[in-house]
Design an enzyme around this catalytic site. Structure first.
Site, mmCIF file in Angstrom:
data_model
loop_
_atom_site.group_PDB
_atom_site.id
_atom_site.type_symbol
_atom_site.label_atom_id
_atom_site.label_comp_id
_atom_site.label_asym_id
_atom_site.label_seq_id
_atom_site.Cartn_x
_atom_site.Cartn_y
_atom_site.Cartn_z
ATOM 1 C CB SER A 172 -0.994 -0.309 1.302
ATOM 2 O OG SER A 172 -1.936 1.330 0.796
ATOM 3 C CB THR A 173 1.268 4.640 2.476
ATOM 4 O OG1 THR A 173 -0.167 4.726 2.524
ATOM 5 C CG2 THR A 173 1.824 5.590 2.129
ATOM 6 C CG HIS A 199 -3.754 -0.972 -0.782
ATOM 7 N ND1 HIS A 199 -4.317 -1.703 0.394
ATOM 8 C CD2 HIS A 199 -4.762 -2.147 -1.710
ATOM 9 C CE1 HIS A 199 -4.169 -2.616 1.103
ATOM 10 N NE2 HIS A 199 -4.828 -2.922 -0.695
ATOM 11 C CG MET A 292 -1.801 3.285 7.399
ATOM 12 S SD MET A 292 -2.678 4.818 7.496
ATOM 13 C CE MET A 292 -1.160 6.413 7.457
ATOM 14 C CG ASP A 295 -5.941 -5.458 2.212
ATOM 15 O OD1 ASP A 295 -5.990 -6.454 3.114
ATOM 16 O OD2 ASP A 295 -5.615 -5.268 1.303
#
Length: 356
Positions: A172-173, A199, A292, A295
């Site tokens: 993600s991030t 993401h 973050m 997940d």
């Protein structure tokens, strides 16, 4: 109070940013820069909590400004970018250089109705991220000229080489940089397909540009997943979950799903990991990278309990130590390593030329 520096050369867009942030009394604009050089100077002088960064700037580009800021005064940077293809490639380069998130500029259509709310939410989210000095800058400063990097720590024992059929990755991030490091570090002859959930902004131009950018960075065959594709046909390829669709493996083929989000995420890392655990068990590896939230943590644990080899990115190399931390706390990760060393372990599991 969250102190924000706006970096944007368009007076109209700066006004829109300013007015949108003014709707939240806890977001305070402390300065406005119109080119990259001015942005770097103002970050050093004003020390804002967040920078909103345009990419296409005069004198010094947003990408170069991002690199300077992350090397000299690390600050959470939210890239506010248009969907122009050239600008999108610069956006992903900025994310690889240390920017932590991206928000598409207003499109001039119905999607703009809640743009201000999305901007405020993104600024608040980014302000909570603890950023570090850009890794290359940190190494350049701390390692004397001519000194070799430290040797890697001894490797823990791995399952039998040659048994790996598929790798599942979630990020993600901070993911673009981590994915690049991992994929670039895999050997050219690495044959197991790599399925990846990243993401990212859901708009089609952002997604298309990401796959092309990642292919250019890594020199690998990268594409978005197509429903009903046999896994056997994907040897040597990297396959990404499409925007707003879950990716999973079932009965030897890729499947795409519109099922509800998990932890507000679609695509979800958990959905991919759980399906791979059930489908391939000990013949798969799972890698949970920077991001973050949580997940992927439960799915990685399922992979481990089904015999798969599991990795989580280490805190020192993460932009956000959220998802990997949750996995480590659950005992889901057998190995906690930076992306390049994860790649080295994967290569040990499937040496060049090994077969199923």
């Amino acid at each position: 109070m969250i102190r924000v520096l706006l970096v944007e050369d368009s007076a109209t867009m700066r006004g829109h940013l300013r007015e949108s942030l003014a709707a939240d009394p806890e977001l305070h604009v402390v300065g406005e820069a119109t080119d990259g050089g001015q942005a770097v100077e103002m970050v050093g002088r004003l020390r804002p909590d967040v920078v909103t960064m345009d990419m296409m700037l005069p004198t010094m580009s947003g990408l170069v400004a991002t690199e300077h800021i992350m090397a000299e005064h690390p600050t959470p940077i939210l890239v506010v970018s248009s969907a122009d293809r050239q600008e999108l490639f610069s956006t992903y380069n900025a994310l690889a250089a240390g920017a932590v998130d991206v928000l598409e500029k207003p499109r001039g259509d119905d999607s703009d109705a809640d743009w201000g709310r999305r901007l405020r939410s993104a600024v608040r989210l980014v302000s909570r991220i603890r950023v570090i000095t850009h890794p290359r800058a940190r190494l350049d400063r701390r390692r004397p000229a001519g000194m070799a990097p430290p040797p890697p720590a001894p490797a823990a024992p791995l399952p039998t080489a040659g048994t790996l059929r598929l790798v599942a990755v979630g990020a993600s991030t901070g993911g673009p940089r981590a994915l690049t490091d991992l994929l670039c570090s895999l050997p050219a002859g690495f044959r197991p397909p790599v399925l990846c959930v990243q993401h990212i902004a859901a708009s089609e131009p952002f997604a298309e540009a990401f796959s092309d950018w990642l292919a250019g960075q890594t020199g690998r065959d990268i594409s978005y997943a197509r429903d009903w594709t046999p896994v056997e046909a994907l040897a040597g390829r990297v396959v990404l979950a499409p925007p707003d669709r879950h990716l999973l493996v079932r009965d030897g083929v890729l499947r795409l799903s519109d099922e509800p989000p998990r932890y507000s995420c679609r695509p979800s890392v958990d959905v991919l990991f759980e399906s791979v655990a059930t489908e391939l068990g000990a013949f798969a590896a799972g890698c949970l990278l920077t991001g973050m939230g949580r997940d992927g943590a439960d799915g990685l644990l399922k992979m481990r309990t089904h015999g798969g080899v599991t990795f989580a990115q280490d805190e020192a190399s993460c932009v956000v130590y959220g998802m990997p931390r949750e996995a480590a706390l659950l005992g889901a990760a057998a190995y906690v390593l930076p992306p390049a060393r994860i790649a080295a372990r994967l290569a040990e599991l499937h040496p060049a030329g090994s077969r199923r």
